[in-house]
Design a protein around this motif. Structure first.
Motif, mmCIF file in Angstrom:
data_model
loop_
_atom_site.group_PDB
_atom_site.id
_atom_site.type_symbol
_atom_site.label_atom_id
_atom_site.label_comp_id
_atom_site.label_asym_id
_atom_site.label_seq_id
_atom_site.Cartn_x
_atom_site.Cartn_y
_atom_site.Cartn_z
ATOM 1 N N GLN A 3 -8.115 57.805 -55.349
ATOM 2 C CA GLN A 3 -8.624 59.108 -54.946
ATOM 3 C C GLN A 3 -8.440 60.122 -56.054
ATOM 4 O OE1 GLN A 3 -6.213 59.203 -51.154
ATOM 5 N NE2 GLN A 3 -8.022 60.352 -50.512
ATOM 6 N N PRO A 4 -9.341 61.111 -56.179
ATOM 7 C CA PRO A 4 -9.114 62.228 -57.100
ATOM 8 C C PRO A 4 -7.849 62.964 -56.691
ATOM 9 C CG PRO A 4 -11.381 62.197 -56.319
ATOM 10 C CD PRO A 4 -10.628 61.218 -55.493
ATOM 11 N N PRO A 5 -7.121 63.567 -57.657
ATOM 12 C CA PRO A 5 -5.882 64.288 -57.321
ATOM 13 C C PRO A 5 -6.072 65.353 -56.254
ATOM 14 C CG PRO A 5 -6.075 63.990 -59.695
ATOM 15 C CD PRO A 5 -7.362 63.522 -59.106
ATOM 16 N N TRP A 15 -1.045 65.648 -43.846
ATOM 17 C CA TRP A 15 0.030 64.854 -43.254
ATOM 18 C C TRP A 15 1.280 65.712 -43.021
ATOM 19 C CZ3 TRP A 15 -0.643 60.959 -40.501
ATOM 20 C CH2 TRP A 15 -1.546 59.941 -40.808
ATOM 21 N N VAL A 16 1.601 66.577 -43.992
ATOM 22 C CA VAL A 16 2.766 67.453 -43.827
ATOM 23 C C VAL A 16 2.584 68.336 -42.601
ATOM 24 C CG1 VAL A 16 4.039 69.390 -44.826
ATOM 25 C CG2 VAL A 16 3.413 67.440 -46.256
ATOM 26 N N ALA A 17 1.388 68.948 -42.478
ATOM 27 C CA ALA A 17 1.130 69.831 -41.340
ATOM 28 C C ALA A 17 1.166 69.053 -40.037
ATOM 29 C CB ALA A 17 -0.227 70.514 -41.508
ATOM 30 N N ARG A 18 0.585 67.848 -40.049
ATOM 31 C CA ARG A 18 0.542 67.050 -38.821
ATOM 32 C C ARG A 18 1.950 66.717 -38.328
ATOM 33 N NH1 ARG A 18 -1.082 66.646 -34.194
ATOM 34 N NH2 ARG A 18 -0.717 64.655 -33.198
ATOM 35 N N LEU A 19 2.822 66.307 -39.244
ATOM 36 C CA LEU A 19 4.154 65.892 -38.833
ATOM 37 C C LEU A 19 5.058 67.066 -38.493
ATOM 38 C CD1 LEU A 19 4.929 62.849 -41.142
ATOM 39 C CD2 LEU A 19 3.796 62.935 -38.925
ATOM 40 N N GLN A 20 4.627 68.300 -38.809
ATOM 41 C CA GLN A 20 5.392 69.474 -38.407
ATOM 42 C C GLN A 20 4.938 70.019 -37.062
ATOM 43 O OE1 GLN A 20 8.178 70.768 -40.082
ATOM 44 N NE2 GLN A 20 7.845 68.742 -40.946
ATOM 45 N N SER A 21 3.829 69.506 -36.523
ATOM 46 C CA SER A 21 3.333 70.022 -35.253
ATOM 47 C C SER A 21 4.183 69.508 -34.100
ATOM 48 C CB SER A 21 1.867 69.626 -35.046
ATOM 49 O OG SER A 21 1.748 68.235 -34.893
ATOM 50 N N ALA A 22 4.125 70.224 -32.973
ATOM 51 C CA ALA A 22 4.979 69.904 -31.825
ATOM 52 C C ALA A 22 4.657 68.555 -31.216
ATOM 53 C CB ALA A 22 4.848 71.006 -30.768
ATOM 54 N N ASP A 23 3.416 68.090 -31.344
ATOM 55 C CA ASP A 23 3.027 66.849 -30.663
ATOM 56 C C ASP A 23 2.958 65.663 -31.617
ATOM 57 O OD1 ASP A 23 -0.607 67.301 -30.565
ATOM 58 O OD2 ASP A 23 0.899 67.905 -32.014
ATOM 59 N N ALA A 24 3.572 65.772 -32.816
ATOM 60 C CA ALA A 24 3.600 64.639 -33.734
ATOM 61 C C ALA A 24 4.318 63.462 -33.083
ATOM 62 C CB ALA A 24 4.290 65.035 -35.032
ATOM 63 N N ALA A 30 4.349 56.781 -38.580
ATOM 64 C CA ALA A 30 4.123 55.456 -39.157
ATOM 65 C C ALA A 30 2.848 55.439 -39.994
ATOM 66 C CB ALA A 30 4.043 54.406 -38.046
ATOM 67 N N ALA A 31 1.803 56.115 -39.508
ATOM 68 C CA ALA A 31 0.544 56.162 -40.249
ATOM 69 C C ALA A 31 0.722 56.914 -41.565
ATOM 70 C CB ALA A 31 -0.541 56.813 -39.407
ATOM 71 N N CYS A 32 1.491 57.986 -41.535
ATOM 72 C CA CYS A 32 1.767 58.732 -42.755
ATOM 73 C C CYS A 32 2.526 57.868 -43.753
ATOM 74 C CB CYS A 32 2.565 59.992 -42.425
ATOM 75 S SG CYS A 32 3.073 60.944 -43.884
ATOM 76 N N GLN A 38 0.495 53.398 -49.961
ATOM 77 C CA GLN A 38 -0.719 52.864 -50.581
ATOM 78 C C GLN A 38 -0.757 53.053 -52.090
ATOM 79 O OE1 GLN A 38 -4.006 54.686 -48.557
ATOM 80 N NE2 GLN A 38 -3.690 53.531 -46.648
ATOM 81 N N HIS A 39 -0.126 54.120 -52.588
ATOM 82 C CA HIS A 39 -0.177 54.414 -54.023
ATOM 83 C C HIS A 39 0.972 55.354 -54.358
ATOM 84 C CE1 HIS A 39 -1.648 55.822 -57.921
ATOM 85 N NE2 HIS A 39 -2.453 54.778 -57.933
ATOM 86 N N PRO A 40 1.615 55.171 -55.531
ATOM 87 C CA PRO A 40 2.729 56.068 -55.895
ATOM 88 C C PRO A 40 2.341 57.541 -55.894
ATOM 89 C CG PRO A 40 2.682 54.153 -57.344
ATOM 90 C CD PRO A 40 1.443 54.077 -56.499
ATOM 91 N N ALA A 41 1.072 57.841 -56.236
ATOM 92 C CA ALA A 41 0.641 59.242 -56.266
ATOM 93 C C ALA A 41 0.662 59.858 -54.876
ATOM 94 C CB ALA A 41 -0.759 59.348 -56.869
ATOM 95 N N HIS A 42 0.432 59.037 -53.841
ATOM 96 C CA HIS A 42 0.459 59.545 -52.472
ATOM 97 C C HIS A 42 1.869 60.018 -52.128
ATOM 98 C CE1 HIS A 42 -3.302 57.070 -51.069
ATOM 99 N NE2 HIS A 42 -3.505 57.750 -52.187
ATOM 100 N N ARG A 43 2.858 59.174 -52.479
ATOM 101 C CA ARG A 43 4.250 59.514 -52.163
ATOM 102 C C ARG A 43 4.679 60.774 -52.911
ATOM 103 N NH1 ARG A 43 7.569 58.589 -48.252
ATOM 104 N NH2 ARG A 43 7.063 56.355 -48.326
ATOM 105 N N VAL A 44 4.318 60.872 -54.188
ATOM 106 C CA VAL A 44 4.701 62.043 -54.982
ATOM 107 C C VAL A 44 4.100 63.312 -54.386
ATOM 108 C CG1 VAL A 44 4.430 63.167 -57.222
ATOM 109 C CG2 VAL A 44 5.017 60.743 -57.119
ATOM 110 N N ALA A 45 2.797 63.254 -54.020
ATOM 111 C CA ALA A 45 2.134 64.438 -53.466
ATOM 112 C C ALA A 45 2.757 64.831 -52.137
ATOM 113 C CB ALA A 45 0.641 64.162 -53.293
ATOM 114 N N TYR A 46 3.027 63.840 -51.283
ATOM 115 C CA TYR A 46 3.610 64.147 -49.967
ATOM 116 C C TYR A 46 5.003 64.748 -50.118
ATOM 117 C CZ TYR A 46 5.590 63.690 -45.342
ATOM 118 O OH TYR A 46 6.193 63.963 -44.154
ATOM 119 N N ASP A 47 5.854 64.130 -50.937
ATOM 120 C CA ASP A 47 7.218 64.626 -51.111
ATOM 121 C C ASP A 47 7.233 66.039 -51.680
ATOM 122 O OD1 ASP A 47 8.745 61.425 -52.053
ATOM 123 O OD2 ASP A 47 8.240 62.306 -50.095
#
Length: 323
Positions: A3-5, A15-24, A30-32, A38-47
């Motif tokens: 994916q493009p950056p 994903w950050v917003a989703r997991l902060q919501s009350a109904d997460a 698990a999906a997050c 899937q890719h190291p860049a995903h983990r870096v961006a999420y963290d």
């Protein structure tokens, strides 16, 4: 193909917003985690984005929790202390995910979650019962008694005060009373707003109109046109106020109501979306009393009575179609 950056950052923010919501849910987490793996860049961006969110002081909002004015003020102080770019990132992530609903929650003094019905006591001693997914903003300063229904529906039991009328409003109408019992429902894109009077008298008028108010008495309901309709007239009709506000007792009562409208009402008490796939089924009449805390049970009952089939997909999507 990677994916493009910019796409990765956008997905990570969601994903950050989703997991902060009350109904997460655990499934969401698990999906997050799968996406991050899937890719190291995903983990870096999420963290990175998760760390920024934590710096801003955002915390998960507990299921069924009722926020007050003090908590809203606290959130504003947190926002003021954060950097502009940081605040913009968090606001964008949540706004993309939840849209207008999140903005209503941010402004609210009182709110309920989906499926929750709660009664609160207002500063003047009046009581407000909030329906599912409802947000109220208060103005009781300098003797005023004003309540704005930002979304959802509320029923008011107003303390008598002839000097300070109690005014409830949304973005389409205002309802002014001295001491009475009435409900106001905020309209959406498919329906207008309405005011239903159970006891006493209520003066109702359109926002920004100069036509004068219409006085409603017990058993009357005022309905505005939808926002996309050119008409600017309020329609007054006679209703069974108890049935119209039966949600206060935890039930929904329908008498020959079109299936399409019934599904819309039931959908207010269930997370996700109920979709009617066959338009011709929408006019089928539905009668009955349904527990608003058991929407799936209500849908199963309707499927037994009418020639429709109900399919639940991934718990958040319900499809209703002809058999």
């Amino acid at each position: 193909m990677s994916q493009p950056p910019s796409d990765i950052d956008e997905q990570a923010a969601l994903w950050v917003a989703r997991l902060q919501s009350a109904d997460a849910s655990a499934a969401d987490r698990a999906a997050c985690e799968r996406w991050c793996a899937q890719h190291p860049a995903h983990r870096v961006a999420y963290d990175c984005l998760r760390g920024l969110w934590g710096d801003m002081g955002a915390v998960p909002l507990p299921e069924g929790h009722l926020r007050s004015l003090r908590r809203r003020q606290d959130r504003r102080l947190v926002a003021q202390g954060a950097g502009g770019a940081l605040l913009g990132l968090a606001v964008l992530a949540v706004a993309v995910l939840q849209g207008p609903r999140w903005l209503d929650r941010w402004q609210a003094d009182y709110l309920t979650e989906v499926g929750q019905v709660v009664q609160v006591t207002l500063p003047d001693g009046s009581r407000a019962t909030l329906n599912s997914d409802t947000a109220l903003r208060l103005d009781f300063s300098a003797g005023a008694r004003r309540v704005e229904v930002l979304r959802g529906e509320a029923f008011f039991e107003v303390e008598h005060d002839p000097v300070h009328p109690f005014i409830a409003s949304d973005d389409r109408l205002t309802a002014r009373a001295v001491g009475t019992r009435y409900g106001l429902r905020h309209g959406d894109g498919t329906e207008g707003s309405d005011v239903t009077v159970e006891q006493g008298r209520v003066a109702v008028g359109l926002m920004g109109a100069n036509d004068g108010d219409i006085e409603l008495t017990a058993g009357q309901q005022a309905v505005t046109p939808r926002a996309d309709q050119p008409s600017s007239h309020i329609v007054v009709q006679t209703v069974d106020a108890g049935r119209e506000t039966s949600w206060r007792q935890g039930v929904l009562v329908f008498s020959h109501r079109p299936l399409r409208a019934v599904l819309d009402d039931l959908g207010r008490y269930r997370r996700g979306k109920i979709v009617l796939l066959d338009d011709e089924m929408g006019a089928l009449p539905v009668s009955g009393v349904f527990d608003l805390h058991d929407v799936d049970g209500a849908l199963a009952s309707i499927a037994q009575r009418l020639p429709v089939r109900v399919t639940v997909l991934a718990d958040r999507l319900v499809l209703v179609r002809a058999r």
